[in-house]
Design a protein around this motif. Structure first.
Motif, PDB file in Angstrom:
ATOM      1  N   THR A 334       0.799  -1.236   0.000  1.00  0.00           N
ATOM      2  CA  THR A 334       0.000   0.000   0.000  1.00  0.00           C
ATOM      3  C   THR A 334       0.828   1.280   0.000  1.00  0.00           C
ATOM      4  N   ALA A 341      -5.608  11.668   1.029  1.00  0.00           N
ATOM      5  CA  ALA A 341      -6.931  11.325   0.502  1.00  0.00           C
ATOM      6  C   ALA A 341      -7.662  12.576   0.040  1.00  0.00           C
ATOM      7  N   ASP A 346     -12.945   9.809   2.623  1.00  0.00           N
ATOM      8  CA  ASP A 346     -12.066   8.842   1.957  1.00  0.00           C
ATOM      9  C   ASP A 346     -10.948   8.404   2.899  1.00  0.00           C
ATOM     10  N   ASP A 347     -10.411   9.393   3.596  1.00  0.00           N
ATOM     11  CA  ASP A 347      -9.317   9.099   4.527  1.00  0.00           C
ATOM     12  C   ASP A 347      -9.802   8.190   5.659  1.00  0.00           C
ATOM     13  N   LYS A 349     -12.331   6.127   5.584  1.00  0.00           N
ATOM     14  CA  LYS A 349     -12.618   4.783   5.060  1.00  0.00           C
ATOM     15  C   LYS A 349     -11.312   3.988   4.895  1.00  0.00           C
ATOM     16  N   ARG A 350     -10.269   4.678   4.362  1.00  0.00           N
ATOM     17  CA  ARG A 350      -8.996   3.999   4.155  1.00  0.00           C
ATOM     18  C   ARG A 350      -8.398   3.550   5.506  1.00  0.00           C
ATOM     19  N   ASP A 353     -10.293   0.601   6.679  1.00  0.00           N
ATOM     20  CA  ASP A 353      -9.947  -0.592   5.900  1.00  0.00           C
ATOM     21  C   ASP A 353      -8.578  -1.144   6.311  1.00  0.00           C
ATOM     22  N   GLY A 407      -9.602  -1.639  -2.168  1.00  0.00           N
ATOM     23  CA  GLY A 407     -10.244  -0.392  -1.722  1.00  0.00           C
ATOM     24  C   GLY A 407      -9.227   0.587  -1.166  1.00  0.00           C
ATOM     25  N   ILE A 408      -8.261   0.076  -0.423  1.00  0.00           N
ATOM     26  CA  ILE A 408      -7.221   0.950   0.165  1.00  0.00           C
ATOM     27  C   ILE A 408      -6.405   1.598  -0.948  1.00  0.00           C
ATOM     28  N   SER A 410      -7.170   2.095  -3.983  1.00  0.00           N
ATOM     29  CA  SER A 410      -7.897   2.956  -4.931  1.00  0.00           C
ATOM     30  C   SER A 410      -8.519   4.169  -4.243  1.00  0.00           C
ATOM     31  N   THR A 411      -8.027   4.485  -3.084  1.00  0.00           N
ATOM     32  CA  THR A 411      -8.512   5.684  -2.396  1.00  0.00           C
ATOM     33  C   THR A 411      -8.224   6.907  -3.266  1.00  0.00           C
ATOM     34  N   CYS A 413      -7.090  10.333  -4.530  1.00  0.00           N
ATOM     35  CA  CYS A 413      -6.058  11.236  -3.988  1.00  0.00           C
ATOM     36  C   CYS A 413      -6.461  12.697  -4.214  1.00  0.00           C
TER      37      CYS A 413
END
Lengths: 417, 244
Positions: A334, A341, A346-347, A349-350, A353, A407-408, A410-411, A413
């Motif tokens: 990763t 993010a 998004d941040d 969620k990452r 995850d 998912g991580i 494809s966060t 940017c």
């Protein structure tokens, strides 16, 4: 004679087996590892110092009332010599339980540990703290008229000294004792001993009549100064441990290119446990992560710790080691995609995850859920998704792992200027 | 003068306790009599070199004690048993005497024999392994004397040694002193019968000055029916001329 007849034998008798028991029971992670064994054997010093302080003050208070030091004012031998013998006896009793525990640990460690011995840099501070507490309590015993007050003041002063002296409680291999800190503690102990050698003589050993109020006040001031010096020395001499350079030769085991583990030479004893863990790590990560050819202990591969594990086995087994191996897999895949993010959600969620993927992999490497005695600093993160995944079949878990990792990576940017 | 005091002045703070005391200690037992507060303990502490004199001299073994080095040297010739001497109750009698021998810097190669000799001298051979804390008052006093005479000092100073002893213990203690455990013994007491039973010579001290210094036989003389009457007259009556 004085040594044999000292009432401090009543401190020695329970303190020695207690110290050995506290060292030898509960924990086994120090076995075969000299630095860990060194901090582990010194760890009871805080409790011991409090009991020692009370015992020494009690003995000195009783001795000051016997009139022996006063009678030395008509002897050829100097009262300083008489008191020096008393202080020596106190010191011997103060450190003897610790030294016996050191011998016990050394004997237990000689077989499984690599060549070497306990690290003096971790042992000397324990001796210094015991000596400081014993010396201060010796003086307090001479200064207080009530035996009970002497015991309380000796124990209290020792509590303060031991509590505020930053004794290393663990010995990770990438750190070594800071000699400035060790030296400061030794200097504080030397000052306390000097006070213990001089003050009782001025209080009761110079003249047959009781010391004047001014002499007692000066003596009390000198004792308070000794405590203060100990505290200042402990707090102003910098950290108790500093970074140690990586060794040129690592201790490695396992099959080259497949589940190999490299540790600091001091941790070679852990390799037998770590190699199966590494093998399992590659097995459970297969299908989601590329295999890791070599797992490195913290401080050996890079300085970030991102791709290494720690052996923190003190009460938590290999849970944290499994976590370090899990991080090695996750970070390798990763970090190259990692960016700021695009949004807070998004941040968040990452982060969620990563936490869940880490917990899932860590549990699978460890072979079970987080042990009950492991407490997460700053509160437990939400790992409900990972816990739910762990209850599914192996294939379903693999699919969940792949999806989470994807998912991580494809966060979205944020646009960078 | 071999052992004694010359024109000694001593005191605490502004208080003058001894005022121009001169006395020579010949061989034998000298009883130092005086009421409470007369300065007996101060005189003995000064003679034992525990207190440096304000004026005058202390003479031990023919040498005047001037400096600390002289005092340390002199202490090898003096055995001193204070009124409430220090001891560790956990020590046995022998260990107590050994400890005092160490304090007196008795050479280590002679220590064992001299300790045995001192313990035997006070008749405590059978009790030498008994703890000091377990001894009766009389036996503890004997152990104290053993500690004071170890190393065969030329002068033994005993400050109120019979205080707290019962009649039987006191009688036994008197026998011990009469056996002359040291060539010269200075014994302070406020009990006239102690002096009668043990001393050959009497020194009476009141208000920091010597009122009498002479033989026990001459003390009462023909003027008083008893020694007690002579003493009472001396401490409460007009100053007598000192008889040397």
């Amino acid at each position: 004679m004085g040594l044999r007849r000292s009432p401090l034998v009543w401190w020695l008798l329970p303190a020695t087996p207690l110290w050995v028991w506290m060292t030898m029971s509960h924990q086994s992670s120090w076995r075969g590892v000299w630095p860990s064994a060194s901090t582990w054997v010194a760890s009871p010093v805080t409790y011991a110092a409090i009991l020692l302080g009370g015992a020494v003050a009690w003995v000195s208070s009783r001795r000051s009332k016997t009139g022996i030091l006063q009678d030395a004012t008509v002897a050829r031998r100097s009262p300083f010599a008489v008191n020096a013998v008393d202080v020596t006896i106190v010191l011997i009793y103060a450190v003897l339980p610790f030294l016996i525990a050191v011998v016990a640990v050394s004997l237990r460690n000689v077989g499984p540990a690599p060549d070497g011995w306990l690290w003096p840099g971790y042992l000397v501070p324990a001796v210094a703290v015991l000596a400081t507490c014993a010396a201060t309590s010796h003086v307090l015993g001479y200064l207080t008229s009530s035996t009970l007050l002497a015991v309380l003041s000796g124990a209290g002063a020792s509590l303060i000294i031991a509590f505020y002296t930053a004794m290393p409680i663990a010995a990770p291999p990438e750190l070594r004792p800071a000699w400035e800190h060790v030296g400061a503690l030794c200097a504080a102990a030397a000052f306390s001993l000097a006070v213990a050698l001089v003050v009782p003589v001025f209080v009761v050993g110079r003249r047959p009549e009781p010391a004047s109020g001014r002499t007692r006040a000066l003596a009390l001031g000198a004792t308070a100064l000794a405590v203060l010096v100990a505290l200042v020395a402990a707090s102003s001499s910098g950290p108790s441990q500093v970074t140690r350079p990586a060794p040129t030769h690592l201790a490695c085991a396992g099959v080259e290119g497949e589940s190999r583990v490299c540790t600091w030479p001091d941790h070679a004893a852990y390799l037998d446990e770590l190699v199966p863990l590494a093998r399992r790590a590659n097995q459970v990560a297969a299908g989601v992560f590329p295999p890791e050819s070599t797992f490195y202990e913290f401080g050996l591969e890079d300085n970030t710790g991102a791709k290494s594990f720690k052996v923190l086995a003190q009460g938590h087994g290999l849970w944290f080691t499994a976590g370090g191996m899990a991080d090695t897999f996750i970070n390798r895949v990763t970090l190259r995609h990692f960016c700021t993010a695009a949004s807070e959600s998004d941040d968040a969620k990452r982060t969620r995850d990563i936490t869940n993927l880490e917990y899932w992999l860590q549990s699978r490497i460890y072979g079970g859920n987080q042990p009950g005695d492991v407490v997460d600093v700053g509160g437990s993160p939400d790992t409900s998704e990972a816990r739910a995944a762990l209850r599914r079949s192996g294939e379903e878990q693999r699919v969940w792992g792949e999806a989470t990792l994807s998912g991580i990576n494809s966060t979205p940017c944020a646009d960078t200027p | 003068m071999d052992f004694g005091l010359e024109e000694l002045v001593q005191g605490y703070g502004r208080k003058r306790v001894l005022d121009g005391v001169t006395m020579e200690l010949a061989e034998g037992v000298t009883g130092l009599l005086g009421p409470n507060g007369a300065g007996k303990t101060t005189l003995m502490r000064t003679l034992a070199t525990q207190l440096p004199p304000r004026a005058g001299h202390v003479v031990i073994g023919g040498r005047t004690v001037k400096r600390r080095r002289d005092a340390l040297e002199a202490r090898g010739r003096i055995g001193y048993l204070s009124q409430s001497f220090g001891y560790d109750p956990r020590f046995s009698v022998r260990e107590h005497v050994e400890y005092l021998a160490w304090l007196r810097e008795v050479p280590s190669n002679l220590r064992r024999a001299l300790v045995s000799e001192a313990v035997a001298r006070v008749g405590l051979e059978r009790d030498e392994t008994t703890r000091m804390g377990a001894l009766s008052g009389g036996m503890r006093q004997r152990a104290g004397i053993a500690g004071a005479i170890v190393g065969t000092p030329a002068l033994l100073i005993l400050d109120e040694p019979t205080v707290g002893l019962d009649p039987e213990q006191r009688a036994s203690f008197r026998d011990l002193v009469r056996s002359r455990p040291a060539p010269r013994i200075l014994l302070s007491t406020h009990l006239i019968e102690d002096v009668q039973a043990m001393a050959e010579r009497v020194v009476v001290l009141t208000e920091g000055q010597i009122r009498y210094d002479g033989t026990l036989a001459a003390f009462a003389g023909s003027r008083y029916p008893t020694i007690e009457a002579a003493y009472l007259s001396m401490v409460s009556g007009p100053v007598e001329e000192v008889t040397l």
